[in-house]
Design a protein around this motif. Structure first.
Motif, short mmCIF file in Angstrom:
data_model
loop_
_atom_site.label_atom_id
_atom_site.label_comp_id
_atom_site.label_asym_id
_atom_site.label_seq_id
_atom_site.Cartn_x
_atom_site.Cartn_y
_atom_site.Cartn_z
N LYS A 1 17.26 50.36 29.32
CA LYS A 1 17.34 49.67 30.61
C LYS A 1 15.98 49.72 31.29
O LYS A 1 15.35 50.78 31.40
CB LYS A 1 18.38 50.34 31.50
CG LYS A 1 18.71 49.51 32.73
CD LYS A 1 19.92 50.11 33.43
CE LYS A 1 20.38 49.22 34.57
NZ LYS A 1 20.89 47.94 34.12
N ASP A 2 15.51 48.57 31.73
CA ASP A 2 14.21 48.49 32.38
C ASP A 2 14.39 48.69 33.88
O ASP A 2 14.78 47.78 34.59
CB ASP A 2 13.58 47.13 32.09
CG ASP A 2 12.19 47.01 32.72
OD1 ASP A 2 11.71 48.02 33.27
OD2 ASP A 2 11.61 45.92 32.66
N ASN B 1 29.16 49.09 30.63
CA ASN B 1 28.67 48.19 31.68
C ASN B 1 27.17 48.41 31.84
O ASN B 1 26.72 49.46 32.28
CB ASN B 1 29.39 48.47 33.00
CG ASN B 1 28.99 47.50 34.10
OD1 ASN B 1 28.00 46.78 33.99
ND2 ASN B 1 29.77 47.46 35.17
N SER B 2 26.40 47.39 31.50
CA SER B 2 24.94 47.50 31.55
C SER B 2 24.39 47.47 32.97
O SER B 2 23.19 47.59 33.18
CB SER B 2 24.31 46.36 30.74
OG SER B 2 24.70 45.09 31.26
N ASP B 3 25.27 47.32 34.00
CA ASP B 3 24.83 47.40 35.39
C ASP B 3 24.74 48.85 35.86
O ASP B 3 24.32 49.12 36.99
CB ASP B 3 25.78 46.63 36.31
CG ASP B 3 25.64 45.13 36.17
OD1 ASP B 3 24.58 44.67 35.71
OD2 ASP B 3 26.59 44.40 36.52
N VAL C 1 26.57 51.39 40.15
CA VAL C 1 26.08 50.17 39.51
C VAL C 1 25.16 49.40 40.46
O VAL C 1 25.08 49.71 41.65
CB VAL C 1 27.26 49.26 39.08
CG1 VAL C 1 28.06 49.90 37.97
CG2 VAL C 1 28.16 48.94 40.28
N GLN C 2 24.49 48.42 39.92
CA GLN C 2 23.61 47.57 40.72
C GLN C 2 23.48 46.23 40.05
O GLN C 2 23.32 46.14 38.83
CB GLN C 2 22.23 48.22 40.88
CG GLN C 2 21.29 47.43 41.79
CD GLN C 2 19.91 48.05 41.84
OE1 GLN C 2 19.37 48.44 40.81
NE2 GLN C 2 19.33 48.13 43.03
N THR C 3 23.56 45.19 40.85
CA THR C 3 23.34 43.84 40.35
C THR C 3 22.43 43.11 41.32
O THR C 3 21.79 43.74 42.18
CB THR C 3 24.69 43.11 40.14
OG1 THR C 3 24.45 41.85 39.51
CG2 THR C 3 25.42 42.91 41.45
#
Length: 328
Positions: A102-103, A148-150, A167-169
């Protein structure tokens, strides 16, 4: 011969003979109800039916929501079980590796500190963590990241129900009503402000949001209201944020009820001096004052925000904490 005038029936006959034709009113000739009375009665019946329907709908909705909240908490409990599992996470193949892809720098708009600063600019003490501890943290995050990639972190307040993924979007709306597995869910998920960087050291003010479900399940950020009691603060003073880059430990310094528009979730500071001014201003709002509290430009703070569930919908509970330790 019998005297019929003495018969009791004669009195009845005489009374009948005294009744005039106009005194007799046929049922068909009785006065009819006025049109307005008919309409009024129909309206009353319609209102009663509508009220009954609304009541049934509300009860159905309440029960459905309660079941949904219970299901949500069961789901998050299972995630917490994954997080707290004593299994040897070092044997989890690729866990840490998957998460490390994850960047961080590409998530936020990096508005918090002006230009991206080095982590070395922060003055928080670093405490070396046991290598196994960080390996386990990264593997746990990796296991959840694959769901979940968030995912950016895990938040925990020891001794409380707060033990959730963060999480964050690219907006502050989606996770208000979506679960960690992205299903529609009124309870939502704990999420970071989209303007923050995923790495807490790059934020003067890291802001996390969560619902106050104190009237239903008492989960998510509901317990924040308890911090207005000094004994609760004394028993649960620290907030732990677990990330791929380290364990960040914050000490709570501000417990306040604020207006949503008061700027307590401010994310951009042109320089360190403006941040220090902001932090001191927020500390002055706390119901529990710490006269020995100070801030400098190398400090970082965490803001936990939730609704008050009061009649004033624009009010928020604001719990803020100062970063006091980093374990890596």
């Amino acid at each position: 011969m019998t005297d019929r005038t003495k018969s009791p029936h004669n009195g009845f006959a005489e009374s009948i003979s005294d009744i005039r034709r106009e005194d007799i009113v046929r049922s068909a000739e009785r006065p009819k109800k006025k049109k307005g009375q008919i309409v009024s009665g129909a309206v009353r019946i319609a209102v009663m039916i509508l009220c009954a329907a609304v009541f049934v709908y509300c009860m159905f909705t309440i029960v459905q929501n309660l079941l949904g909240y219970a299901e949500a908490q069961d789901y998050y409990d299972k995630l917490a079980d994954i997080w707290r599992d004593d299994t040897d996470w070092l044997s989890n193949p690729g866990g840490a590796l998957v998460y490390s892809q994850k960047d961080y720098s590409s998530i936020g708009e990096n508005e918090n500190c002006g230009e991206k600063e080095s982590s070395d600019s922060a003055t928080i003490p670093f405490v070396p963590a046991e290598s196994d501890e960080m390996m386990r943290i990264r593997a746990r995050l990796g296991a959840l990241y694959r769901q979940n990639s968030d995912l950016i972190a895990w938040i925990s307040i020891p001794g409380t129900i707060i033990d959730y993924p963060v999480v964050q979007t690219d907006n502050n709306d989606y996770y208000l009503n979506h679960s960690f597995n992205r299903d529609y869910l009124l309870a939502g998920t704990i999420f970071a402000d989209y303007r923050n960087d995923a790495d807490p050291l790059y934020n003067y003010n890291t802001v996390l949001y969560g619902h106050n479900l104190n009237l239903t399940s008492g989960t998510m950020f509901s317990i924040l209201s308890k911090y207005f009691t000094k004994s609760f603060l004394d028993e649960h003073p620290d907030v732990y944020i677990y990330t791929n880059s380290g364990i960040y430990i914050y000490r709570i310094f501000n417990v306040a009820k604020v207006a949503a528009s008061s700027g307590y979730i401010r994310s951009y500071f042109p320089d360190g001096a403006s941040f220090v001014e902001f932090a001191n201003k927020m500390a002055a709002k706390s119901v529990h004052k710490d006269e020995n509290l100070t801030f400098d430009e190398g400090d970082r703070i965490l803001t936990l925000s939730t609704c008050t569930n009061a009649h004033i919908s624009s009010e928020r509970y604001c719990i803020q904490a100062k970063l006091v330790e980093i374990r890596r």
